[in-house]
Scaffold this active site. Sequence first.
Site, PDB file in Angstrom:
ATOM      1  CG  HIS A 181      -3.145 -10.957  15.046  1.00 58.03           C
ATOM      2  ND1 HIS A 181      -4.216 -11.678  15.530  1.00 58.03           N
ATOM      3  CD2 HIS A 181      -3.676  -9.886  14.389  1.00 58.03           C
ATOM      4  CE1 HIS A 181      -5.336 -11.076  15.176  1.00 58.03           C
ATOM      5  NE2 HIS A 181      -5.044  -9.984  14.484  1.00 58.03           N
ATOM      6  CG  HIS A 214       0.166  -9.296  13.026  1.00 58.01           C
ATOM      7  ND1 HIS A 214      -0.282  -9.864  11.857  1.00 58.01           N
ATOM      8  CD2 HIS A 214      -0.569  -8.160  13.204  1.00 58.01           C
ATOM      9  CE1 HIS A 214      -1.242  -9.103  11.327  1.00 58.01           C
ATOM     10  NE2 HIS A 214      -1.424  -8.068  12.115  1.00 58.01           N
ATOM     11  CB  VAL A 264      -0.988  -0.019   1.185  1.00 53.09           C
ATOM     12  CG1 VAL A 264      -0.278  -0.110   2.531  1.00 53.09           C
ATOM     13  CG2 VAL A 264      -1.897   1.202   1.152  1.00 53.09           C
ATOM     14  NE  ARG A 268      -0.207  -3.057  13.499  1.00 53.06           N
ATOM     15  CZ  ARG A 268      -1.196  -3.612  12.807  1.00 53.06           C
ATOM     16  NH1 ARG A 268      -2.009  -2.870  12.077  1.00 53.06           N
ATOM     17  NH2 ARG A 268      -1.393  -4.912  12.837  1.00 53.06           N
ATOM     18  NE  ARG A 310      -4.249  -6.362  16.249  1.00 44.76           N
ATOM     19  CZ  ARG A 310      -4.076  -6.163  14.957  1.00 44.76           C
ATOM     20  NH1 ARG A 310      -2.875  -5.914  14.489  1.00 44.76           N
ATOM     21  NH2 ARG A 310      -5.095  -6.229  14.125  1.00 44.76           N
ATOM     22  CD  GLU A 369      -9.818  -4.369  13.370  1.00 42.47           C
ATOM     23  OE1 GLU A 369      -8.637  -4.060  13.598  1.00 42.47           O
ATOM     24  OE2 GLU A 369     -10.202  -4.796  12.267  1.00 42.47           O
TER      25      GLU A 369
END
Length: 528
Positions: free
Chosen positions: A233, A343, A16, A378, A284, A117
């Site tokens: 993750h 992750h 991206v 993150r 997380r 989330e």
Amino acid sequence: MTWEAGADLVVVGSGVAGLTAALDAAAAGLRTVVVTKDGIGEGSTRWAQGGVAVVLGDIAGDSLEAHVADTLGAGGGLNELAAVDTVVRGGPDAVRRLRERGALFDARGARLERTREGGHSALRVVHAGGDATGAEIERALVEAARSEGLTVLDGHVAVDALRDAAGRVVGLSVLDGDGRAGMLRAPAVLLASGGYGQLYASTTNPATATGDGVALALRAGATASDLEFVQFHPTVLWSGPGSDTAGRRPLVTEAVRGEGAVLRDRTGYAFMAAVHERADLAPRDVVAAAITRRMIETGTDCVYLDATGLDGFARRFPTVHASCAAVGIDPATDPIPVTPAAHYACGGVVADTDGRTGVPGLYAAGEVARTGLHGANRLASNSLLEGLVVGERAVRAVLADRGLAALSAPVEPTPALPVADRTVVQRAMTTCAGIGRDATGLATASDAIEAATVTAAPVGRAGVEDAALTLLAQAVLTAAGTRRETRGCHVRTDFPDRDDVHQRASLPIRLDGSGRPMVVADALVGAA
């Protein structure tokens, strides 16, 4: 060199951040070349399930300020406020431009659907194809790149940034799939090559995520930081005893918990309610550590994600449903067995939100960069956001910096590099530097990698990747050994408390005169 070519900008990576930057650069008239190890669209972006965290102004009670606050709350005190504010506020326009390039997000009528989330205080994550957001974004950007005739050098691995006698980047050396060398002369090189999840035996990352960009930048004289903060993750699919758990593992997106799924141990106990006020939607690092502790306490290889109460699971999460079906699990009736896996790299090459590093002519965007957005952990779905925003801003920086220095002859980099077999590296890092680290384990990992390391000139892609993984392992272990506290993704079992008095700062890493990573104690990267 067997061949040489010229460009105004070389972009390393086709995810991206890289394709966003390359498309903008080409539109601005820059001769742009994208270098990618595999085919275009084969990087980490396509595997991102959750979505893009963005405040579009149509969710009651949400705001840009709340998104900033949630990002800071997840980051363990090491985010840089200015970076967080810049990326979050740049999100709405970046998503709008992405949609103009053809990305189709899930919507009801004219309004985009939203989910929540872990770590988020509101519904603000836009998604596509249920749980295939990265794949849709990559599709749109790849189609735009092909439509615009973007020059893509696929099947080529970036070896080193070429620098002149003054230390300015003047190009990039590469190897093709047959090991033939080439040189791209350019006054600007943008690293958008992703992270280093392949340091670990089990990861959500594709095979391309070997830390090449961070290693290349360190060898070019750049500073890296926050490398010890590797986000695991909480939920990847566990396929059962005796299954092959090495390599890329199927992700069970955090959005499943955002829609109401609950983590349970083998007895059915929903253990997250006793761990954090947000229970299964805690940040997380909290969830991954809690799962790891629960597996140890119960003597099991996994915990279970109970999504049996969710309506329309197959429609909402088709990618996860297909992965489960492949191992004989029906999420409508069966709890999903899950474990944590490596992750996302919260750290990387130190760069500002315009992509500028400390090396003139070298830029970085996306997971390869440490902009100060993530800090020690993150916030979910901030990664695609960062790639979009910083990818755009980096091109504006390249345009602004044009003409600052004339392109001069490069100095050849040292051909021989320290390299260890990647299986040795992955075994050492997985055993001793995963979730829960201590001084003894970190030293053991370092000794094992050191004993397996030789000095050799990389031959082909595998050699470049192995050299990068060796350097990244050394750097992560150096930072992890220096940070004697527990903060965010970095859990030291021998130092279980957070130390805001002495260690609330990022650890910059550079290479010493012998090419070994070292912490730069007199150049701390500031924290907000």
